[in-house]
Design a protein around this motif. Sequence first.
Motif, short mmCIF file in Angstrom:
data_model
loop_
_atom_site.label_atom_id
_atom_site.label_comp_id
_atom_site.label_asym_id
_atom_site.label_seq_id
_atom_site.Cartn_x
_atom_site.Cartn_y
_atom_site.Cartn_z
N LYS A 41 0.85 -1.07 -0.03
CA LYS A 41 0.04 0.14 -0.08
C LYS A 41 0.91 1.11 0.03
O LYS A 41 0.92 2.25 -0.72
N THR A 42 1.78 1.26 0.88
CA THR A 42 2.85 2.30 0.77
C THR A 42 4.38 1.58 0.90
O THR A 42 4.50 0.52 1.78
N SER A 43 5.44 2.38 0.35
CA SER A 43 6.73 1.89 0.45
C SER A 43 7.81 3.15 0.17
O SER A 43 7.26 3.96 -0.53
N TRP A 44 8.96 2.91 0.50
CA TRP A 44 9.85 3.75 0.20
C TRP A 44 11.39 3.38 0.59
O TRP A 44 11.32 2.65 1.36
N LYS A 45 12.22 3.74 -0.13
CA LYS A 45 13.76 3.52 0.32
C LYS A 45 14.15 4.35 1.35
O LYS A 45 13.85 5.76 1.16
N LYS A 46 15.37 4.14 1.95
CA LYS A 46 16.01 5.07 2.85
C LYS A 46 16.45 6.20 2.17
O LYS A 46 17.19 6.19 0.90
N GLY A 47 16.25 7.49 2.56
CA GLY A 47 16.61 8.62 1.65
C GLY A 47 15.75 9.29 0.82
O GLY A 47 16.02 10.55 0.58
N GLU A 48 14.60 8.71 0.48
CA GLU A 48 13.60 9.14 -0.28
C GLU A 48 12.81 10.26 0.34
O GLU A 48 12.76 10.19 1.85
N SER A 49 12.22 11.18 -0.03
CA SER A 49 11.45 12.42 0.39
C SER A 49 10.17 11.66 0.45
O SER A 49 9.46 10.97 -0.39
N VAL A 50 9.69 11.62 1.62
CA VAL A 50 8.20 11.04 1.87
C VAL A 50 7.62 11.86 2.87
O VAL A 50 8.02 12.88 3.67
N ARG A 51 6.02 11.76 2.82
CA ARG A 51 5.16 12.44 3.53
C ARG A 51 4.22 11.22 4.48
O ARG A 51 3.51 10.62 3.80
N ILE A 52 4.50 11.20 5.81
CA ILE A 52 3.98 10.00 6.39
C ILE A 52 2.61 10.16 6.65
O ILE A 52 1.78 9.29 7.15
N SER A 53 2.11 11.44 6.66
CA SER A 53 0.63 11.50 6.61
C SER A 53 0.39 12.66 5.87
O SER A 53 0.99 13.53 5.34
N GLU A 54 -0.94 12.96 5.73
CA GLU A 54 -1.51 13.97 4.76
C GLU A 54 -1.29 15.45 5.30
O GLU A 54 -0.81 16.28 4.72
N LYS A 55 -1.16 15.52 6.51
CA LYS A 55 -0.78 16.67 7.34
C LYS A 55 0.89 17.00 7.43
O LYS A 55 1.30 18.25 7.89
N ALA A 56 1.47 15.84 7.51
CA ALA A 56 3.04 15.95 7.59
C ALA A 56 3.78 16.71 6.66
O ALA A 56 3.13 16.47 5.49
N LYS A 57 4.82 17.32 6.97
CA LYS A 57 5.81 17.92 6.05
C LYS A 57 6.59 16.78 5.21
O LYS A 57 6.70 15.78 5.72
N LEU A 58 7.02 17.06 4.20
CA LEU A 58 7.87 16.15 3.34
C LEU A 58 9.44 16.21 3.94
O LEU A 58 9.75 17.07 4.55
N THR A 59 9.70 14.90 4.40
CA THR A 59 10.89 14.64 4.98
C THR A 59 11.70 13.60 4.30
O THR A 59 10.99 12.72 3.73
N LYS A 60 12.82 13.60 4.59
CA LYS A 60 13.81 12.35 4.07
C LYS A 60 13.66 11.32 4.95
O LYS A 60 13.76 11.39 6.28
N SER A 61 13.32 10.03 4.53
CA SER A 61 13.06 8.99 5.25
C SER A 61 14.45 8.49 5.68
O SER A 61 15.47 8.57 4.84
N ARG A 62 14.44 7.96 7.02
CA ARG A 62 15.88 7.56 7.64
C ARG A 62 15.93 5.98 7.66
O ARG A 62 16.95 5.53 7.79
N VAL A 63 14.91 5.40 7.19
CA VAL A 63 14.89 3.84 6.80
C VAL A 63 14.01 3.35 5.67
O VAL A 63 13.07 4.39 5.19
N GLY A 64 14.10 2.31 5.14
CA GLY A 64 13.22 1.99 4.09
C GLY A 64 12.08 1.28 4.84
O GLY A 64 12.04 1.06 5.95
N TYR A 65 10.83 1.47 3.97
CA TYR A 65 9.59 1.14 4.72
C TYR A 65 8.66 0.16 3.56
O TYR A 65 8.70 0.44 2.36
N TRP A 66 8.10 -0.66 4.01
CA TRP A 66 7.05 -1.32 3.25
C TRP A 66 5.81 -1.71 3.99
O TRP A 66 6.00 -2.39 5.21
N LYS A 67 4.54 -1.62 3.44
CA LYS A 67 3.44 -1.94 4.02
C LYS A 67 2.06 -2.38 3.31
O LYS A 67 2.06 -1.82 2.09
N ILE A 68 1.40 -3.33 3.86
CA ILE A 68 0.17 -3.61 3.35
C ILE A 68 -0.81 -3.51 4.68
O ILE A 68 -0.46 -3.69 5.66
N SER A 69 -2.02 -3.33 4.14
CA SER A 69 -3.14 -3.31 5.28
C SER A 69 -4.35 -3.75 4.92
O SER A 69 -4.74 -4.00 3.47
#
Length: 145
Positions: A41-69
């Motif tokens: 549903k959501t995924s990114w690599k370390k160092g990519e610019s991501v927004r963890i929620s609709e209200k959050a600012k764009l930030t550089k990810s500190r770790v890679g992430y993968w999610k299904i829901s």
Amino acid sequence: MRSMSTDGGYVGKIRSQVSLNLRGEDLDPKEITALLGCEPKTSWKKGESVRISEKAKLTKSRVGYWKISVEASDDIDSAIASLFDRLLPNIDWSALADRFAVEVSCGLWLSGYNQGFNLNKETLNFLSQRRISIDFDIYHEELLR
């Protein structure tokens, strides 16, 4: 799930979302997708610019992430089972747990008072055998209005 009223019946409704999350320094979402056989549903690599929620600012990810829901109601055990039913059957969970943080996350929105829930021993054993932790975030619907 259980929620008792004074007359012994259940009160309130429960809405939930259950997710399988993997996090790690060297997590490559394409590798995880291939290993698990399911698109995230959501995924990114370390160092990519991501927004963890609709209200959050764009930030550089500190770790890679993968999610299904999956969305669920009051049967968390079935929701967890349906998550894993989407995945390939012969996954080396031990190898994944050695490399990444692997967790099941349960978001619960409760509408009544004195609500509680339990997980059956089969679900707990299933997760434990795979070295998967479980996390709960519990909210009251009234707070969301």
